[in-house]
Design a protein around this motif. Sequence first.
Motif, PDB file in Angstrom:
ATOM      1  N   GLY A  84       0.781  -1.228   0.000  1.00 32.28           N
ATOM      2  CA  GLY A  84       0.000   0.000   0.000  1.00 32.28           C
ATOM      3  C   GLY A  84       0.813   1.278   0.000  1.00 32.28           C
ATOM      4  O   GLY A  84       0.286   2.338   0.347  1.00 32.28           O
ATOM      5  N   GLN A  85       2.093   1.241  -0.397  1.00 28.86           N
ATOM      6  CA  GLN A  85       2.912   2.448  -0.468  1.00 28.86           C
ATOM      7  C   GLN A  85       3.006   2.914  -1.917  1.00 28.86           C
ATOM      8  O   GLN A  85       3.407   2.156  -2.797  1.00 28.86           O
ATOM      9  CB  GLN A  85       4.320   2.180   0.079  1.00 28.86           C
ATOM     10  N   LEU A  86       2.639   4.157  -2.153  1.00 31.47           N
ATOM     11  CA  LEU A  86       2.634   4.711  -3.498  1.00 31.47           C
ATOM     12  C   LEU A  86       4.013   5.236  -3.851  1.00 31.47           C
ATOM     13  O   LEU A  86       4.611   6.000  -3.090  1.00 31.47           O
ATOM     14  CB  LEU A  86       1.600   5.838  -3.600  1.00 31.47           C
ATOM     15  N   SER A  87       4.525   4.830  -5.007  1.00 29.79           N
ATOM     16  CA  SER A  87       5.841   5.282  -5.458  1.00 29.79           C
ATOM     17  C   SER A  87       5.749   5.821  -6.875  1.00 29.79           C
ATOM     18  O   SER A  87       5.235   5.148  -7.768  1.00 29.79           O
ATOM     19  CB  SER A  87       6.857   4.134  -5.399  1.00 29.79           C
ATOM     20  N   LEU A  88       6.249   7.034  -7.058  1.00 28.31           N
ATOM     21  CA  LEU A  88       6.339   7.644  -8.387  1.00 28.31           C
ATOM     22  C   LEU A  88       7.797   7.815  -8.804  1.00 28.31           C
ATOM     23  O   LEU A  88       8.084   8.638  -9.678  1.00 28.31           O
ATOM     24  CB  LEU A  88       5.627   9.010  -8.395  1.00 28.31           C
ATOM     25  N   GLY A  89       8.687   7.051  -8.208  1.00 27.77           N
ATOM     26  CA  GLY A  89      10.103   7.226  -8.500  1.00 27.77           C
ATOM     27  C   GLY A  89      10.806   5.982  -8.991  1.00 27.77           C
ATOM     28  O   GLY A  89      12.042   5.925  -8.969  1.00 27.77           O
ATOM     29  N   HIS A  90      10.059   4.973  -9.450  1.00 27.30           N
ATOM     30  CA  HIS A  90      10.723   3.738  -9.863  1.00 27.30           C
ATOM     31  C   HIS A  90      11.493   3.880 -11.171  1.00 27.30           C
ATOM     32  O   HIS A  90      12.387   3.087 -11.449  1.00 27.30           O
ATOM     33  CB  HIS A  90       9.706   2.603  -9.959  1.00 27.30           C
ATOM     34  N   VAL A 152       7.623  12.680  -2.145  1.00 31.75           N
ATOM     35  CA  VAL A 152       9.022  12.316  -1.909  1.00 31.75           C
ATOM     36  C   VAL A 152       9.553  11.450  -3.044  1.00 31.75           C
ATOM     37  O   VAL A 152      10.663  11.671  -3.551  1.00 31.75           O
ATOM     38  CB  VAL A 152       9.150  11.594  -0.551  1.00 31.75           C
ATOM     39  N   THR A 153       8.789  10.437  -3.444  1.00 32.88           N
ATOM     40  CA  THR A 153       9.252   9.568  -4.522  1.00 32.88           C
ATOM     41  C   THR A 153       9.316  10.315  -5.854  1.00 32.88           C
ATOM     42  O   THR A 153      10.174  10.021  -6.697  1.00 32.88           O
ATOM     43  CB  THR A 153       8.329   8.355  -4.648  1.00 32.88           C
ATOM     44  N   LEU A 154       8.419  11.284  -6.049  1.00 30.81           N
ATOM     45  CA  LEU A 154       8.485  12.096  -7.268  1.00 30.81           C
ATOM     46  C   LEU A 154       9.744  12.951  -7.271  1.00 30.81           C
ATOM     47  O   LEU A 154      10.362  13.159  -8.332  1.00 30.81           O
ATOM     48  CB  LEU A 154       7.242  12.975  -7.366  1.00 30.81           C
ATOM     49  N   VAL A 247       9.820  -0.350   5.303  1.00 33.02           N
ATOM     50  CA  VAL A 247      11.174  -0.094   4.797  1.00 33.02           C
ATOM     51  C   VAL A 247      11.678  -1.289   3.991  1.00 33.02           C
ATOM     52  O   VAL A 247      12.249  -1.129   2.902  1.00 33.02           O
ATOM     53  CB  VAL A 247      12.127   0.229   5.964  1.00 33.02           C
ATOM     54  N   LEU A 248      11.469  -2.499   4.505  1.00 30.56           N
ATOM     55  CA  LEU A 248      11.917  -3.684   3.785  1.00 30.56           C
ATOM     56  C   LEU A 248      11.180  -3.835   2.453  1.00 30.56           C
ATOM     57  O   LEU A 248      11.766  -4.293   1.466  1.00 30.56           O
ATOM     58  CB  LEU A 248      11.703  -4.928   4.651  1.00 30.56           C
ATOM     59  N   ALA A 249       9.904  -3.445   2.423  1.00 31.66           N
ATOM     60  CA  ALA A 249       9.168  -3.486   1.155  1.00 31.66           C
ATOM     61  C   ALA A 249       9.807  -2.561   0.130  1.00 31.66           C
ATOM     62  O   ALA A 249       9.924  -2.916  -1.050  1.00 31.66           O
ATOM     63  CB  ALA A 249       7.709  -3.103   1.388  1.00 31.66           C
ATOM     64  N   PHE A 250      10.233  -1.387   0.565  1.00 33.94           N
ATOM     65  CA  PHE A 250      10.899  -0.455  -0.349  1.00 33.94           C
ATOM     66  C   PHE A 250      12.239  -1.019  -0.810  1.00 33.94           C
ATOM     67  O   PHE A 250      12.622  -0.874  -1.983  1.00 33.94           O
ATOM     68  CB  PHE A 250      11.108   0.891   0.325  1.00 33.94           C
ATOM     69  N   VAL A 251      12.965  -1.664   0.087  1.00 37.01           N
ATOM     70  CA  VAL A 251      14.269  -2.227  -0.278  1.00 37.01           C
ATOM     71  C   VAL A 251      14.096  -3.326  -1.323  1.00 37.01           C
ATOM     72  O   VAL A 251      14.822  -3.368  -2.337  1.00 37.01           O
ATOM     73  CB  VAL A 251      14.979  -2.767   0.976  1.00 37.01           C
ATOM     74  N   VAL A 252      13.131  -4.225  -1.116  1.00 38.65           N
ATOM     75  CA  VAL A 252      12.889  -5.311  -2.069  1.00 38.65           C
ATOM     76  C   VAL A 252      12.462  -4.754  -3.421  1.00 38.65           C
ATOM     77  O   VAL A 252      12.971  -5.162  -4.480  1.00 38.65           O
ATOM     78  CB  VAL A 252      11.825  -6.274  -1.516  1.00 38.65           C
ATOM     79  N   SER A 253      11.537  -3.809  -3.404  1.00 39.48           N
ATOM     80  CA  SER A 253      11.049  -3.239  -4.657  1.00 39.48           C
ATOM     81  C   SER A 253      12.151  -2.481  -5.394  1.00 39.48           C
ATOM     82  O   SER A 253      12.260  -2.565  -6.621  1.00 39.48           O
ATOM     83  CB  SER A 253       9.869  -2.311  -4.367  1.00 39.48           C
ATOM     84  N   ALA A 254      12.976  -1.746  -4.643  1.00 40.36           N
ATOM     85  CA  ALA A 254      14.068  -1.012  -5.277  1.00 40.36           C
ATOM     86  C   ALA A 254      15.090  -1.960  -5.887  1.00 40.36           C
ATOM     87  O   ALA A 254      15.615  -1.712  -6.987  1.00 40.36           O
ATOM     88  CB  ALA A 254      14.739  -0.097  -4.257  1.00 40.36           C
ATOM     89  N   GLY A 255      15.404  -3.058  -5.189  1.00 45.24           N
ATOM     90  CA  GLY A 255      16.341  -4.027  -5.746  1.00 45.24           C
ATOM     91  C   GLY A 255      15.846  -4.618  -7.049  1.00 45.24           C
ATOM     92  O   GLY A 255      16.616  -4.791  -8.007  1.00 45.24           O
ATOM     93  N   ASP A 279       8.072  10.535 -17.124  1.00 45.83           N
ATOM     94  CA  ASP A 279       6.833   9.806 -17.440  1.00 45.83           C
ATOM     95  C   ASP A 279       7.020   8.290 -17.390  1.00 45.83           C
ATOM     96  O   ASP A 279       6.029   7.551 -17.343  1.00 45.83           O
ATOM     97  CB  ASP A 279       6.273  10.223 -18.788  1.00 45.83           C
ATOM     98  N   LEU A 280       8.264   7.804 -17.366  1.00 48.43           N
ATOM     99  CA  LEU A 280       8.473   6.362 -17.213  1.00 48.43           C
ATOM    100  C   LEU A 280       7.939   5.884 -15.863  1.00 48.43           C
ATOM    101  O   LEU A 280       7.334   4.803 -15.774  1.00 48.43           O
ATOM    102  CB  LEU A 280       9.959   6.032 -17.345  1.00 48.43           C
ATOM    103  N   SER A 281       8.142   6.682 -14.810  1.00 48.07           N
ATOM    104  CA  SER A 281       7.605   6.310 -13.500  1.00 48.07           C
ATOM    105  C   SER A 281       6.082   6.264 -13.528  1.00 48.07           C
ATOM    106  O   SER A 281       5.465   5.392 -12.902  1.00 48.07           O
ATOM    107  CB  SER A 281       8.086   7.310 -12.439  1.00 48.07           C
ATOM    108  N   LEU A 282       5.463   7.187 -14.260  1.00 49.96           N
ATOM    109  CA  LEU A 282       4.002   7.165 -14.382  1.00 49.96           C
ATOM    110  C   LEU A 282       3.550   5.935 -15.160  1.00 49.96           C
ATOM    111  O   LEU A 282       2.551   5.295 -14.810  1.00 49.96           O
ATOM    112  CB  LEU A 282       3.517   8.439 -15.081  1.00 49.96           C
ATOM    113  N   PHE A 283       4.280   5.587 -16.217  1.00 55.45           N
ATOM    114  CA  PHE A 283       3.951   4.388 -16.996  1.00 55.45           C
ATOM    115  C   PHE A 283       4.023   3.134 -16.117  1.00 55.45           C
ATOM    116  O   PHE A 283       3.162   2.253 -16.204  1.00 55.45           O
ATOM    117  CB  PHE A 283       4.903   4.236 -18.176  1.00 55.45           C
ATOM    118  N   LEU A 284       5.062   3.042 -15.300  1.00 52.01           N
ATOM    119  CA  LEU A 284       5.230   1.870 -14.453  1.00 52.01           C
ATOM    120  C   LEU A 284       4.072   1.735 -13.462  1.00 52.01           C
ATOM    121  O   LEU A 284       3.566   0.632 -13.230  1.00 52.01           O
ATOM    122  CB  LEU A 284       6.558   1.953 -13.702  1.00 52.01           C
TER     123      LEU A 284
END
Length: 382
Positions: A84-90, A152-154, A247-255, A279-284
């Motif tokens: 349930g954590q929203l990320s716009l920075g992948h 923050v992720t943006l 935090v661990l969810a962010f670490v796994v997703s970032a990896g 816009d790649l982050s928005l696409f993801l």
Amino acid sequence: MTATPTETTPAAPSPLRRLLPGAPPGGGPRGSTLLRHLAVAVLAGTLVVLVTNQLAPYQNLQVARVCAFLCVTAGHTVLVGLNGQLSLGHGALMATGAYTVALTQRGLDERAVGGWWTLPASLLAAVAVTALGGLVVGLAAARLRGPYLAGVTLAVATLVPAVTTIFTGVFNGEQGLRFPAATPPAALGAYFQPERWLAWIALAAALLTMLLLANLVRSRFGRSLRAVRDDEVAARLAGIPVAGTQVLAFVVSAGCAGLGGGVYAVLTATVAPGKFPLDLSLFLLMAIVIGGLGSLAGAVWGALLLVALQDLPGLLTEHLSLSAGLAQRLEGNLALAVFGLILIVVMLAAPGGLQGGLRAVGARLRGAVRRRPAPGGRSPDR
């Protein structure tokens, strides 16, 4: 008068009990789950390898791109859909993994260090560096919710491309970095397609990612992710460390994003800021929503959609006689417009995404089969 003992049936486990970290996983022993996921991965890998043997070079590159994006969308859906954590920075995390691979490969080449292990080592370095970045972002994200977390992720999505243009001595600015391309082993023959070899590399990364995440979401940690997503207060009362889980969810997703970005860079042996726009982050994000949040199968649909829609403007400009200015505007805006339209249609027709819609159709078909009258004229349910 003595009371006679009465038999009592065991009470069903409460919802809070199922949130406890020590609750047994539903769906069978852990060993059988691992073996089942491993069998599915081997079967899927064999089928894709057989398909790549029949494809043209450009189509093999498309398969490789799908596999690279699958690493990212699978990790992204674990973060957004399961936690349930929203990320716009992948997109920026992908760029971090890509630049790590480029710098590692260039450094090894300058020191005349070679061998089959160099590419896996570079990809592992990409995972480690991006996971470390995810740890930093996750520590900040654990204190934020909703639009603040998205902001923050943006900011991360805009910061990473800026860093590459500021430190031009390291990242070579807008021109980017080139590094030695991955060539097929000599054992495969002198006429083996390099594009097929790239597809196999990307396929191995995608299968490894899907296998690890499939077992992760069925583990104690996966149950903790869903518990924190559904109700943080109940999860905290059940003894789950909410902030640590996030935090661990962010670490796994970032990896996973770093691995996908590294593979994406290997496909062209070059990396530049223009390959990872905002816009790649928005696409993801839209891809995992359309595919189905919280579902690894939905991540596959999202990866397929990403590659298909990125190629759409080029196909239209190739088959339609358009002016240069109009063709350039289409390439910049058509994919985002079509993505948005598909998102609206899917959310209206299937709020659970494509995978959720397929599950609903399958449930209806199974229900229709059960309700079908038996040959004797009686319903099978009676």
